[in-house]
Design a protein around this motif. Structure first.
Motif, PDB file in Angstrom:
ATOM      1  N   THR A 143       0.851  -1.201   0.000  1.00 16.59           N
ATOM      2  CA  THR A 143       0.000   0.000   0.000  1.00 16.59           C
ATOM      3  C   THR A 143       0.882   1.245   0.000  1.00 16.59           C
ATOM      4  O   THR A 143       1.806   1.351   0.818  1.00 16.59           O
ATOM      5  CB  THR A 143      -0.922   0.009   1.234  1.00 16.59           C
ATOM      6  OG1 THR A 143      -1.653  -1.212   1.267  1.00 16.59           O
ATOM      7  CG2 THR A 143      -1.887   1.178   1.204  1.00 16.59           C
ATOM      8  N   LEU A 200      -7.362   2.676  -3.049  1.00 16.27           N
ATOM      9  CA  LEU A 200      -7.841   2.353  -1.707  1.00 16.27           C
ATOM     10  C   LEU A 200      -8.053   3.654  -0.954  1.00 16.27           C
ATOM     11  O   LEU A 200      -7.133   4.501  -0.908  1.00 16.27           O
ATOM     12  CB  LEU A 200      -6.806   1.474  -0.999  1.00 16.27           C
ATOM     13  CG  LEU A 200      -7.237   0.682   0.217  1.00 16.27           C
ATOM     14  CD1 LEU A 200      -8.332  -0.305  -0.126  1.00 16.27           C
ATOM     15  CD2 LEU A 200      -6.039  -0.073   0.801  1.00 16.27           C
ATOM     16  N   GLN A 242     -13.087  -4.372  -6.036  1.00 13.85           N
ATOM     17  CA  GLN A 242     -12.837  -3.103  -6.727  1.00 13.85           C
ATOM     18  C   GLN A 242     -13.751  -2.990  -7.945  1.00 13.85           C
ATOM     19  O   GLN A 242     -14.309  -1.925  -8.221  1.00 13.85           O
ATOM     20  CB  GLN A 242     -11.361  -3.008  -7.143  1.00 13.85           C
ATOM     21  CG  GLN A 242     -11.030  -1.784  -7.969  1.00 13.85           C
ATOM     22  CD  GLN A 242     -11.298  -0.474  -7.231  1.00 13.85           C
ATOM     23  OE1 GLN A 242     -11.325  -0.436  -5.996  1.00 13.85           O
ATOM     24  NE2 GLN A 242     -11.529   0.602  -7.978  1.00 13.85           N
ATOM     25  N   PRO A 273      -5.738  -4.731   2.963  1.00 14.73           N
ATOM     26  CA  PRO A 273      -6.517  -4.103   1.873  1.00 14.73           C
ATOM     27  C   PRO A 273      -7.845  -4.800   1.581  1.00 14.73           C
ATOM     28  O   PRO A 273      -8.823  -4.124   1.240  1.00 14.73           O
ATOM     29  CB  PRO A 273      -5.555  -4.180   0.676  1.00 14.73           C
ATOM     30  CG  PRO A 273      -4.196  -4.114   1.288  1.00 14.73           C
ATOM     31  CD  PRO A 273      -4.311  -4.878   2.591  1.00 14.73           C
ATOM     32  N   ARG A 329     -10.348  -3.446   4.027  1.00  9.98           N
ATOM     33  CA  ARG A 329     -10.664  -2.034   3.758  1.00  9.98           C
ATOM     34  C   ARG A 329     -11.548  -1.907   2.525  1.00  9.98           C
ATOM     35  O   ARG A 329     -12.476  -1.102   2.487  1.00  9.98           O
ATOM     36  CB  ARG A 329      -9.360  -1.245   3.573  1.00  9.98           C
ATOM     37  CG  ARG A 329      -8.559  -1.141   4.869  1.00  9.98           C
ATOM     38  CD  ARG A 329      -7.302  -0.343   4.671  1.00  9.98           C
ATOM     39  NE  ARG A 329      -7.573   1.015   4.218  1.00  9.98           N
ATOM     40  CZ  ARG A 329      -6.625   1.851   3.802  1.00  9.98           C
ATOM     41  NH1 ARG A 329      -5.370   1.461   3.774  1.00  9.98           N
ATOM     42  NH2 ARG A 329      -6.940   3.070   3.416  1.00  9.98           N
ATOM     43  N   LYS A 330     -11.251  -2.740   1.516  1.00  6.01           N
ATOM     44  CA  LYS A 330     -12.054  -2.663   0.278  1.00  6.01           C
ATOM     45  C   LYS A 330     -13.487  -3.156   0.537  1.00  6.01           C
ATOM     46  O   LYS A 330     -14.457  -2.583   0.027  1.00  6.01           O
ATOM     47  CB  LYS A 330     -11.386  -3.488  -0.823  1.00  6.01           C
ATOM     48  CG  LYS A 330     -11.989  -3.332  -2.191  1.00  6.01           C
ATOM     49  CD  LYS A 330     -12.021  -1.894  -2.690  1.00  6.01           C
ATOM     50  CE  LYS A 330     -10.641  -1.360  -2.976  1.00  6.01           C
ATOM     51  NZ  LYS A 330     -10.701   0.060  -3.447  1.00  6.01           N
TER      52      LYS A 330
END
Lengths: 75, 484
Positions: free
Chosen positions: A9, A38, B249, B290, B293-294
């Motif tokens: 990230t 993100l 996504q 991630p 979070r996504k």
């Protein structure tokens, strides 16, 4: 041995070239995988590298985190 | 070639049923072979059991009045049932032939004579049997262990869910799109209208086999929401968090374009847990991975996200569960342990938790939510798999928390078609507040708040959200401009 896949990230402005420069020589940004945005100011690159890349990657103000890609199963 | 045990019902010129059966008992196998003479060449093995005459209901009415030791009364039977083993590959062909009906011959178990006297039919019960199904679903909180009972029909599951109430008001999941993130869905059988479709991705939406896991999920969404449509987000190879991240996504991007999909079904998860010391950033330990979070981003965009609790529960965890991920405190983790998602355990049609359904509390890790699962959905029914179903007998019936989760997803689609303004919070709240509590009163870590009920959730939303305008897609801007 196949390299391990990692998710790195970064801040949104960091390019693949800039991230590559921050990585150790035995790790590469996977250019075939477009970075995934993100939040409001971050994105996630796929990086191929050694199994202990999470211990060696230096986090900075722009390189924010490293996470594994773990296999799953269909229930 | 594998063979399956079935019952073949054969139409034939009417015979005197009892006399026929008595005569056949002398040479049962040849009687069966004679009855199936029209199927010669199909590789069928007839069992050594006399063919059983099937009477018309009217023909046998009043039998008790005519009973007697020397009764010569008989009745006409125009079909007989022959037990046989049939090559699985030829089942569909036989079932399609005129004059033959193929029925499942499912394994039975000895049952308790009182409670289970009216055991749920293994096939499709008639309306008069539906009461028995509802009576058997007693919510006592028991566990179904192996060997598992026979599956039940979709009709039975619909009855248990109470979908009639919502369908009666005209809502059947129309104008709702369900994203299925899985190994792919068969678009010839199921209504795939989009999904992850990129030139660099070898899998196209809707191109999976009918026996795929994703096709099972699609079938199970349609149990409650037969008018819903499907987006197919297929993983490549072994699913992993990168694949899931890309799919979420794509969900977000589509959502930004046109407000779809409205929910996603996720019947997958991690099957092993490294120690925190070994891998502190592993998905089960790091709430800021991630993928988590996504998922939260997708929920924030208004999408309802459902995850299967997993199949690593005790006492019968699935074979691929690693020891580290079995049982209470270990078997629910990762995205399934996010507070915002709806985490689904599995029960059968009797409201028994199936013994592999993962149990809470969720793995204790900073930021994750321990009170999981949230609710339970139904599993072990003939959805995609089973006699006469699209996926055939590749599996005996739809199973796993993988099947239970899309059943709940279908109910969510149903509710969203009626209440398009409902938020993910509204939907989750409606499901948990109206679930049929199982076992000990109140929340528990086996089945959460209980098994979902569409009718009750619908009534709840009518009170809380109000209005039933139904879901519509936004009119295209140019259409509005041109016409008005």
């Amino acid at each position: 041995m196949n390299p391990t896949k990692w998710l790195v990230t970064t801040r949104a402005h960091v390019t693949a070239e800039e991230l590559q420069a921050a990585l150790s020589p035995n790790a590469t940004v996977d250019r075939s995988e477009p970075p995934i945005p993100l939040g409001e100011d971050e994105k996630v690159y796929v990086v191929l590298g050694p199994a202990d890349l999470d211990r060696s990657l230096a986090l900075t103000a722009d390189v924010l985190g490293i996470s594994p890609v773990s296999p799953m199963t269909l229930w | 070639m594998s063979k399956v045990r079935v019952l073949i019902e054969v139409a034939q010129p009417t015979v005197r049923g009892f006399a026929f059966h008595s005569a056949a008992a002398g040479a049962p196998q040849s009687a069966g072979e004679n009855a199936l003479a029209g199927l010669a060449g199909f590789g069928i093995d007839v069992e050594n059991i006399a063919p059983i005459p099937m009477f018309d209901e009217l023909a046998v009415r009043g039998f008790s009045a005519m009973a007697g030791a020397a009764s010569s009364f008989d009745a006409g039977a125009s079909t007989v049932v022959v037990p046989a083993e049939v090559p699985e590959a030829r089942l569909a062909e036989i079932a399609a032939m005129d004059g033959y009906t193929v029925w499942p011959n499912s394994a039975l178990t000895l049952i308790n004579q009182d409670r289970d006297r009216d055991a749920i039919s293994a096939f499709d019960p008639g309306d008069t049997d539906m009461g028995a199904i509802l009576d058997l679903a007693r919510s006592s909180g028991t566990v179904e262990v192996e060997p598992y009972r026979a599956g039940v029909s979709i009709r039975a599951i619909r009855k248990l869910l109470g979908v009639d109430r919502v369908w009666g008001d005209g809502f059947r999941g129309q104008n709702i799109v369900v994203g299925i993130i899985d190994e792919g869905v068969n678009g010839s059988e199921y209504p795939v209208v989009g999904g992850y479709d990129r030139p660099d991705w070898p899998k196209r939406p809707g191109k999976a086999k009918i026996t795929s896991h994703g096709s099972m999920c699609a079938a199970d969404v349609l149990v409650a929401a037969p008018a819903a449509r499907i987006y197919d987000y297929p993983f490549l190879g072994v699913p992993d968090s990168l694949g899931a991240l890309k799919m979420f996504q794509a969900v977000l991007e589509q959502r930004r374009l046109d407000g779809t999909p409205h929910l996603t079904n996720n019947s997958y998860g991690y099957y092993g847990i490294p120690t925190r010391a070994q891998q502190p950033r592993h998905e089960v330990w790091d709430i800021n991975h991630p993928i988590h979070r996504k998922v939260r981003e997708v929920i924030s965009s208004g999408v309802v996200v459902l995850f299967a609790a997993g199949n690593c529960g005790q006492p019968c965890p699935a074979g691929n569960c690693e020891k580290s991920s079995i049982g209470p405190g270990c078997s629910i983790h990762g995205p399934a342990a996010l507070r915002e998602v709806i985490t689904v355990a599995a029960v059968n049609a009797r409201h028994e938790r199936v013994a592999y359904s993962s149990q809470g509390p969720a793995l204790e890790a900073t930021g994750f939510y321990c009170d999981k699962p949230d609710v339970a959905g139904y599993t072990h029914f003939f959805g995609n798999f089973g006699p006469g179903r699209p996926g055939g007998l590749a599996m005996p019936y739809d199973n796993g928390t993988s099947a239970a989760t899309p059943v709940v997803a279908g109910v969510v689609a149903l509710l969203l078609s009626a209440f398009p303004g409902a938020t993910p919070d509204d939907i989750k709240s409606a499901l948990v507040r109206t679930a049929v509590d199982l076992g000990k009163p109140g929340y528990d870590h086996e089945t959460g708040y209980g098994v979902i009920n569409a009718a009750a959730a619908y009534a709840h939303l009518q009170r809380v959200v109000g209005g039933t305008a139904g879901a519509v897609f936004p009119l295209r801007a140019n259409l509005i401009g041109d016409k008005y």
